[in-house]
Design an enzyme around this catalytic site. Structure first.
Site, short mmCIF file in Angstrom:
data_model
loop_
_atom_site.label_atom_id
_atom_site.label_comp_id
_atom_site.label_asym_id
_atom_site.label_seq_id
_atom_site.Cartn_x
_atom_site.Cartn_y
_atom_site.Cartn_z
N HIS A 148 0.88 -1.17 0.00
CA HIS A 148 0.00 0.00 0.00
C HIS A 148 0.92 1.23 0.00
CE1 HIS A 148 -2.72 2.99 1.83
NE2 HIS A 148 -3.71 2.22 1.49
N ASP A 203 3.40 -4.28 8.06
CA ASP A 203 2.15 -3.55 7.87
C ASP A 203 1.02 -4.56 8.07
OD1 ASP A 203 -0.18 -2.47 6.92
OD2 ASP A 203 0.70 -1.58 5.12
N GLN A 262 -4.17 -5.22 7.25
CA GLN A 262 -5.16 -6.17 6.75
C GLN A 262 -5.06 -7.55 7.39
OE1 GLN A 262 -7.56 -5.07 5.13
NE2 GLN A 262 -6.84 -3.23 4.10
N LYS A 279 -10.34 -0.49 10.64
CA LYS A 279 -10.53 -1.68 9.79
C LYS A 279 -10.90 -2.90 10.62
CE LYS A 279 -7.08 -0.15 6.41
NZ LYS A 279 -7.85 0.31 5.27
N CYS A 316 -4.83 2.42 -3.56
CA CYS A 316 -3.56 2.90 -2.99
C CYS A 316 -2.43 1.90 -3.21
CB CYS A 316 -3.69 3.23 -1.51
SG CYS A 316 -4.73 4.63 -1.22
N1 7TS Z 1 -1.66 -0.74 4.67
C1 7TS Z 1 -2.57 -1.53 4.09
C2 7TS Z 1 -2.19 -2.93 3.72
C3 7TS Z 1 -3.86 -1.04 3.88
O1 7TS Z 1 -4.76 -1.83 3.30
C4 7TS Z 1 -4.17 0.28 4.25
C5 7TS Z 1 -5.52 0.89 3.97
C6 7TS Z 1 -3.19 1.05 4.87
C7 7TS Z 1 -1.94 0.51 5.06
C8 7TS Z 1 -3.45 2.43 5.35
O2 7TS Z 1 -4.35 2.44 6.38
P1 7TS Z 1 -4.81 3.83 7.02
O3 7TS Z 1 -5.81 3.43 8.05
O4 7TS Z 1 -3.61 4.48 7.55
O5 7TS Z 1 -5.41 4.61 5.89
N2 7TS Z 1 -6.18 0.34 2.89
C9 7TS Z 1 -7.25 0.87 2.25
C10 7TS Z 1 -7.83 0.26 1.16
O6 7TS Z 1 -7.46 -0.81 0.70
N3 7TS Z 1 -8.87 1.00 0.73
O7 7TS Z 1 -8.95 2.09 1.51
C11 7TS Z 1 -7.95 2.01 2.46
#
Ligand code: 7TS
Length: 416
Positions: A131, A208, A211, A234, A373
């Site tokens: 990401h 990371d 997910q 999430k 992303c």
């Molecule tokens: N890393 C992964 C693997 C992610 O899927 C996401 C967000 C992030 C980092 C960033 O998370 P945040 O909470 O800091 O924004 N993924 C997604 C997505 O797949 N669609 O919208 C956000």
């Protein structure tokens, strides 16, 4: 239709009753089919109520006042930290730093550990499936410090090429930073092996887990990871709260991230002494109600059990992949199914991903279209955008059927 509907023992109807939003209609007569939990999950009433209870009963600033409300708020915030540490298998709550989200957690590591430990010419290993959150912070640092970024390639099946990784390790990297689960392919990476191989050449590891933590039992001591980041929103928790887990000795050795209140022990006009961990990394008033909400989310997930949630999602994704692959003109990314978590990204021949998503939305089906992303990964697969359906603990088999019916409608409309 040749797919067999699996017999599900998990009581998804009971789970759904906890999520008020799932009862809403998107438009009159059109119930919501929410298949976008990879972007953000919905929230159970247990979390909504915990946040409401905090704001209606105990709201005060923490670590400062000695009045009753301040003490209650501080105790609840620190209890949230302890509950989350326990959920992750951390040795001590002091290893849990509250941030805003995964993105901020990774930036914290880049700007503190990275700035003090990475020097000109040092190698950092990332992967092609990251990401942007786990790419851009390292790119920013690489530009400033002249670092060498290397990437573990992704195979056509959507897996990391571990032979290539083995070769890259001969460059003696300082850091290996990678995603546990891909937000596009659904691939579950063998994190424990990747971390062990990195440690064998003396590299630090950053996982990371945005997910993975919402969907699997993740134990930081078993993984032996140095840093791990994830987001509350999430995993049934509020937005605005995330976590950075860190190895205690490393957290103690690195400088603070942001400067201000709470992160200091003493301040003089021209100098300061930083606070102990975790406070050293939590400058300013934190997201107190949100941390308490995240703790309620963790309790909610633990009560159902992570194992049951994982098993439920596995049944749904296997059924979804079977059904999706029956559709002529569809290409699902990231097989084989055995490596998938509840994510199915696909393209439909002759129809742009945004059009697919827009037509599905008319039937109340919420999927995501775009690059999610992960632009380099989409470039690699030579597609500008994919449609992504993602499943979580509250999704039902018949929602997969509605998605598939919706895709057939798209095909009719676009004559594809
Ligand atoms: N890393 C992964 C693997 C992610 O899927 C996401 C967000 C992030 C980092 C960033 O998370 P945040 O909470 O800091 O924004 N993924 C997604 C997505 O797949 N669609 O919208 C956000």
């Amino acid at each position: 239709m040749s797919a067999t509907v699996p017999a599900i023992t998990y009581n998804v109807d009971l789970v759904r009753q906890d999520f008020p939003i799932l009862a809403r209609e998107v438009r009159p007569g059109v119930p919501l089919v929410y298949l976008d939990s990879t972007a953000t999950s919905q929230k159970p009433r247990q979390v909504i109520e915990a946040v409401t209870r905090y704001y209606s009963q105990s709201n005060a600033n923490i670590h400062r006042g000695i009045h009753t409300l301040a003490e209650e708020a501080t105790a609840q915030y620190e209890l949230a930290r302890a509950n989350i540490a326990n959920f992750l298998g951390a040795q001590t709550p002091r290893q849990v730093i509250f941030t805003r989200n995964t993105t901020e957690s990774i930036n914290l590591v880049a700007q503190t550990w990275g700035r003090t430990n990475l020097h000109r010419g040092d190698v950092v290993i990332l992967t092609e499936m990251e990401h942007h959150s786990n790419l851009v912070p390292w790119q920013m640092l690489a530009t400033e410090f002249d670092l060498k970024l290397e990437f573990i390639t992704v195979t056509p099946d959507g897996l990391l090429d571990l032979d290539e990784y083995q070769r890259l390790l001969s460059l003696t990297p300082k850091l290996v930073a990678f995603t546990h689960v891909s937000n596009v392919l659904g691939t579950i990476n063998p994190a424990k092996d990747i971390i062990k191989m990195a440690h064998d050449v003396g590299a630090i590891t950053m996982l990371d887990a945005a997910q993975s933590v919402p969907h699997y039992k993740v134990d930081v001591q078993d993984l032996d990871v140095d840093f791990m980041a994830f987001s509350g929103h999430k995993m049934c928790g509020p937005t605005g709260i995330g976590v950075l887990y860190g190895r205690k000795s490393i957290l103690e050795s690195i400088p603070p991230f942001l400067g201000g209140g709470d992160m200091i022990k003493r301040v003089k006009l021209r100098s300061f002494v930083p606070n102990e961990i975790p406070h050293k990394f939590e400058a300013g008033t934190p997201a107190i109600g949100e941390a308490i909400g995240l703790s309620a989310a963790v309790a909610y997930l633990q009560n159902i059990s992570m194992e049951a949630i994982t098993a439920h999602e596995k049944e749904i994704i296997h059924y979804a992949l079977e059904r999706l692959e029956e559709i002529p003109g569809i290409a699902v990314f990231g097989r084989p199914a055995a490596h998938k978590c509840g994510v199915a990204s696909f393209i439909l021949q002759g129809v742009h991903a945004h059009d697919v998503s827009q037509v599905l939305d008319r039937d109340g089906i919420a999927v995501r279209a775009g690059h999610h992303c992960a632009m380099p990964l989409h470039e690699k697969f030579q597609v500008p955008a994919t449609v992504r359906a993602s499943f979580y603990l509250y999704n039902k088999i018949d929602e997969v059927d509605r998605l598939v019916d919706g895709i057939y409608k798209v095909k009719t409309l676009f004559k594809s």
